[in-house]
Design an enzyme around this catalytic site. Structure first.
Site, mmCIF file in Angstrom:
data_model
loop_
_atom_site.group_PDB
_atom_site.id
_atom_site.type_symbol
_atom_site.label_atom_id
_atom_site.label_comp_id
_atom_site.label_asym_id
_atom_site.label_seq_id
_atom_site.Cartn_x
_atom_site.Cartn_y
_atom_site.Cartn_z
ATOM 1 N N TYR A 74 -13.087 -4.176 10.607
ATOM 2 C CA TYR A 74 -11.755 -3.571 10.520
ATOM 3 C C TYR A 74 -11.081 -3.589 11.890
ATOM 4 C CZ TYR A 74 -8.372 0.311 9.949
ATOM 5 O OH TYR A 74 -7.242 1.093 9.923
ATOM 6 N N ASN B 242 1.545 -2.154 5.449
ATOM 7 C CA ASN B 242 0.806 -0.917 5.661
ATOM 8 C C ASN B 242 -0.596 -0.943 5.060
ATOM 9 O OD1 ASN B 242 0.357 2.184 5.717
ATOM 10 N ND2 ASN B 242 0.410 1.690 3.528
ATOM 11 N N GLY C 23 0.809 -1.217 0.000
ATOM 12 C CA GLY C 23 0.000 0.000 0.000
ATOM 13 C C GLY C 23 0.834 1.255 0.000
ATOM 14 N N GLY C 24 1.949 1.224 -0.703
ATOM 15 C CA GLY C 24 2.913 2.321 -0.637
ATOM 16 C C GLY C 24 2.691 3.450 -1.614
ATOM 17 N N SER D 205 -3.964 -0.242 14.399
ATOM 18 C CA SER D 205 -4.678 1.024 14.521
ATOM 19 C C SER D 205 -5.173 1.181 15.948
ATOM 20 C CB SER D 205 -5.876 1.044 13.561
ATOM 21 O OG SER D 205 -6.724 2.140 13.820
#
Length: 255
Positions: free
Chosen positions: A162, A97, A19-20, A149
């Protein structure tokens, strides 16, 4: 991006980021490029990823390697990692990520939605680690950084699937750390608070909501993607060589 610390051991070190191409991931890609690392990143989106590569090539004189893949397809993910390692050598830093924090109501969640959500937010973390572990073992060193998170820590009720995935990442981090530590591989997690990316700004940020959140932080400043780069560089570098199985909370003191 302002460079606040330089880690000489990260120069020429192969780094792989999922996810960069946008958001926090794009900031991480830039941060490692500016450390002189050999950066490859996996993303599904062409336009922002190519734009990031063009900008970094123009500004830093180095073009990171963008490999397009859908992380939900584990065979495609493995192929992407193989491609990146063929170009740069075995990854010695892995940053998991990629994530999708889509809001969802409990009553509306189907079995298919649940599986798709976990397939982005938890499952790839294990299989990327599995794919790079042998190369790290041969090198006798490595750092795996999993992004969790604070959303599940503050009982946020708008994205339960999530939150479950992000809680699971901490368990996965500790399990991997226990299994891989004897090979010189460290596994840690970073738990960001509310980082205001373009996606957050477009979909969920309101002036009142953001002000209320920042007021509860010890540091009364809006968190930006660049604020996550320094902690990640530290965990990737040999400066944290005896730090493993830990979760670093980066939330401006909200918790």
């Amino acid at each position: 991006m302002a460079i606040t610390a330089v880690y000489p051991d990260l120069r020429d070190r192969p780094v792989l980021i999922t996810g960069g191409g946008s958001g926090i991931g794009a900031a991480l890609t830039e941060g490692f490029v500016r450390q002189g690392s050999k950066v490859a990143f996996i993303d599904i989106a062409d336009a922002p990823s190519n734009a990031l590569c063009d900008r970094l090539e123009r500004e830093a004189g180095v073009r990171p390697l963008f490999v397009k893949a859908d992380l939900r397809d584990i065979e495609a993910l493995r192929a992407a990692i193989h491609y990146a390692e063929a170009a740069h050598g075995p990854a010695l830093v892995l940053i998991n990520n990629a994530a999708r924090d889509d809001r969802h109501d409990i009553a509306a969640v189907t079995s298919e939605f649940w599986d798709a959500n976990q397939a982005v937010n938890l499952k790839p973390h294990f299989f990327t680690a599995q794919a790079v572990a042998e190369g790290m073992k041969k090198a006798g060193t490595g750092s795996i950084i999993n992004f969790t998170s604070t959303s599940f820590m503050i009982n946020l009720g708008t994205l339960p699937s999530y939150a479950a995935a992000k809680a699971g990442i901490i368990g996965l981090t500790k399990g991997l750390a226990g299994a891989l530590g004897k090979h010189g591989i460290r596994v840690n997690a970073i738990a960001p608070g509310w980082v205001i990316t373009e996606r957050q700004q477009e979909l969920w940020v309101t002036e009142e909501g953001l002000a209320a959140h920042v007021a509860k932080q010890c540091i009364h400043e809006v968190m930006k993607p660049d604020d996550i780069v320094g902690p990640c560089l530290f965990l990737a570098s040999d400066s944290s060589r005896m730090l493993t199985a830990q979760t670093m909370i980066v939330d401006g003191g909200f918790l």
